[in-house]
Design a protein around this motif. Structure first.
Motif, PDB file in Angstrom:
ATOM      1  N   ILE A 158       0.892  -1.126   0.044  1.00 30.61           N
ATOM      2  CA  ILE A 158       0.018   0.043  -0.005  1.00 30.61           C
ATOM      3  C   ILE A 158       0.652   1.205  -0.101  1.00 30.61           C
ATOM      4  CG2 ILE A 158      -1.972  -1.051   1.232  1.00 30.61           C
ATOM      5  CD1 ILE A 158      -0.756   0.295   3.750  1.00 30.61           C
ATOM      6  N   ILE A 159       0.437   2.417  -0.398  1.00 31.80           N
ATOM      7  CA  ILE A 159       1.138   3.580  -0.572  1.00 31.80           C
ATOM      8  C   ILE A 159       0.658   3.991   0.956  1.00 31.80           C
ATOM      9  CG2 ILE A 159       1.117   5.968  -0.990  1.00 31.80           C
ATOM     10  CD1 ILE A 159       0.103   4.962  -3.816  1.00 31.80           C
ATOM     11  N   PHE A 160       1.507   3.717   2.022  1.00 32.49           N
ATOM     12  CA  PHE A 160       1.552   3.935   3.433  1.00 32.49           C
ATOM     13  C   PHE A 160       0.985   5.369   3.891  1.00 32.49           C
ATOM     14  CE2 PHE A 160       2.041   1.558   7.560  1.00 32.49           C
ATOM     15  CZ  PHE A 160       2.187   2.543   8.335  1.00 32.49           C
ATOM     16  N   SER A 161       1.958   6.204   3.372  1.00 37.36           N
ATOM     17  CA  SER A 161       1.527   7.749   3.723  1.00 37.36           C
ATOM     18  C   SER A 161       0.338   8.111   3.389  1.00 37.36           C
ATOM     19  CB  SER A 161       2.638   8.422   3.219  1.00 37.36           C
ATOM     20  OG  SER A 161       2.759   8.492   1.836  1.00 37.36           O
ATOM     21  N   TRP A 162      -0.433   7.507   2.556  1.00 38.05           N
ATOM     22  CA  TRP A 162      -1.998   8.132   2.146  1.00 38.05           C
ATOM     23  C   TRP A 162      -2.914   7.515   2.996  1.00 38.05           C
ATOM     24  CZ3 TRP A 162      -2.405   7.262  -3.832  1.00 38.05           C
ATOM     25  CH2 TRP A 162      -1.429   8.104  -4.525  1.00 38.05           C
ATOM     26  N   ASN A 163      -2.732   6.484   4.016  1.00 38.60           N
ATOM     27  CA  ASN A 163      -3.805   5.891   4.836  1.00 38.60           C
ATOM     28  C   ASN A 163      -3.736   6.120   6.299  1.00 38.60           C
ATOM     29  OD1 ASN A 163      -5.170   3.750   2.526  1.00 38.60           O
ATOM     30  ND2 ASN A 163      -2.805   3.913   2.273  1.00 38.60           N
ATOM     31  N   ALA A 164      -4.857   6.178   6.828  1.00 33.41           N
ATOM     32  CA  ALA A 164      -4.976   6.220   8.118  1.00 33.41           C
ATOM     33  C   ALA A 164      -4.800   4.599   8.716  1.00 33.41           C
ATOM     34  CB  ALA A 164      -6.310   6.501   8.455  1.00 33.41           C
ATOM     35  N   MET A 165      -4.070   4.688   9.821  1.00 30.86           N
ATOM     36  CA  MET A 165      -3.633   3.433  10.257  1.00 30.86           C
ATOM     37  C   MET A 165      -4.470   3.055  11.718  1.00 30.86           C
ATOM     38  SD  MET A 165      -1.832   2.002   7.866  1.00 30.86           S
ATOM     39  CE  MET A 165      -1.347   0.502   8.786  1.00 30.86           C
ATOM     40  N   ASP A 166      -4.737   1.912  12.048  1.00 31.74           N
ATOM     41  CA  ASP A 166      -5.561   1.612  13.068  1.00 31.74           C
ATOM     42  C   ASP A 166      -4.964   0.587  13.893  1.00 31.74           C
ATOM     43  OD1 ASP A 166      -8.387   1.453  10.839  1.00 31.74           O
ATOM     44  OD2 ASP A 166      -7.600   3.426  11.752  1.00 31.74           O
ATOM     45  N   TRP A 167      -5.085   0.523  15.323  1.00 27.57           N
ATOM     46  CA  TRP A 167      -4.954  -0.329  16.317  1.00 27.57           C
ATOM     47  C   TRP A 167      -6.178  -0.949  16.897  1.00 27.57           C
ATOM     48  CZ3 TRP A 167      -0.620  -3.462  16.529  1.00 27.57           C
ATOM     49  CH2 TRP A 167       0.526  -2.959  16.169  1.00 27.57           C
ATOM     50  N   TYR A 168      -6.649  -2.165  16.612  1.00 22.26           N
ATOM     51  CA  TYR A 168      -7.766  -2.640  17.521  1.00 22.26           C
ATOM     52  C   TYR A 168      -7.164  -3.893  18.359  1.00 22.26           C
ATOM     53  CZ  TYR A 168     -11.238  -1.253  14.042  1.00 22.26           C
ATOM     54  OH  TYR A 168     -12.049  -0.345  13.107  1.00 22.26           O
ATOM     55  N   ARG A 169      -8.031  -3.952  19.313  1.00 23.38           N
ATOM     56  CA  ARG A 169      -7.857  -5.133  20.077  1.00 23.38           C
ATOM     57  C   ARG A 169      -8.899  -5.950  20.285  1.00 23.38           C
ATOM     58  NH1 ARG A 169      -6.525  -2.034  25.959  1.00 23.38           N
ATOM     59  NH2 ARG A 169      -8.548  -1.106  26.206  1.00 23.38           N
ATOM     60  N   GLN A 170      -8.904  -7.318  20.572  1.00 21.67           N
ATOM     61  CA  GLN A 170     -10.009  -8.329  21.102  1.00 21.67           C
ATOM     62  C   GLN A 170      -9.418  -9.270  22.103  1.00 21.67           C
ATOM     63  OE1 GLN A 170     -10.957 -10.660  17.608  1.00 21.67           O
ATOM     64  NE2 GLN A 170     -13.103 -10.945  18.482  1.00 21.67           N
ATOM     65  N   ALA A 171     -10.303  -8.853  23.388  1.00 20.25           N
ATOM     66  CA  ALA A 171     -10.135  -9.676  24.444  1.00 20.25           C
ATOM     67  C   ALA A 171     -10.774 -11.032  24.442  1.00 20.25           C
ATOM     68  CB  ALA A 171     -10.577  -9.038  25.642  1.00 20.25           C
ATOM     69  N   PRO A 172     -10.535 -11.921  25.149  1.00 17.63           N
ATOM     70  CA  PRO A 172     -11.312 -13.545  24.944  1.00 17.63           C
ATOM     71  C   PRO A 172     -12.814 -13.107  25.242  1.00 17.63           C
ATOM     72  CG  PRO A 172      -9.117 -13.746  26.170  1.00 17.63           C
ATOM     73  CD  PRO A 172      -9.638 -12.088  25.984  1.00 17.63           C
TER      74      PRO A 172
END
Length: 114
Positions: free
Chosen positions: A27-41
């Motif tokens: 991907i063209i990294f600099s063009w995109n919003a980047m996210d962190w998600y998390r999932q607990a059990p």
């Protein structure tokens, strides 16, 4: 082909720190919003933080003031610095980007012990 690879997870005692990394390709990294998600059990996958191409950031209330998201466009990498960790931060953490479709990394386990 878009590929996201997370690293940096592990086990830490409450109050400790971890730094997660997500390396992207295809991907063209600099063009995109980047996210962190998390999932607990047993729980749904929740958005933790995102960073816009211009550097603007957003955090969910439970991590505000403790976590910091940042990006290095030259290295195609986004980071999540986790400080003052709590047992409730225990989850699998996923990197995500949307570019015509949703793309996810494989996840990295973070375990915070009391």
């Amino acid at each position: 082909q878009v590929r996201l690879v997370e690293s940096g997870g592990g086990s830490v005692q409450a109050g400790g720190s971890l730094r997660l990394s997500c390396a992207g390709s295809g991907i063209i990294f600099s063009w995109n919003a980047m996210d962190w998600y998390r999932q607990a059990p047993g729980k749904q996958r929740d958005l933790v933080a995102y960073i816009m191409p211009d550097g603007r950031t957003w955090y969910t209330a439970s991590v505000t003031g403790r976590f910091t998201i940042s990006r290095d466009n030259a290295a195609n990498t986004v980071y999540l610095q986790m400080n003052s960790t709590k047992p409730e931060d225990t989850a699998v953490y996923y990197c995500h980007v949307f570019e015509n479709s949703d793309y996810w990394g494989q996840g990295t386990q973070v375990t915070v012990s009391a």
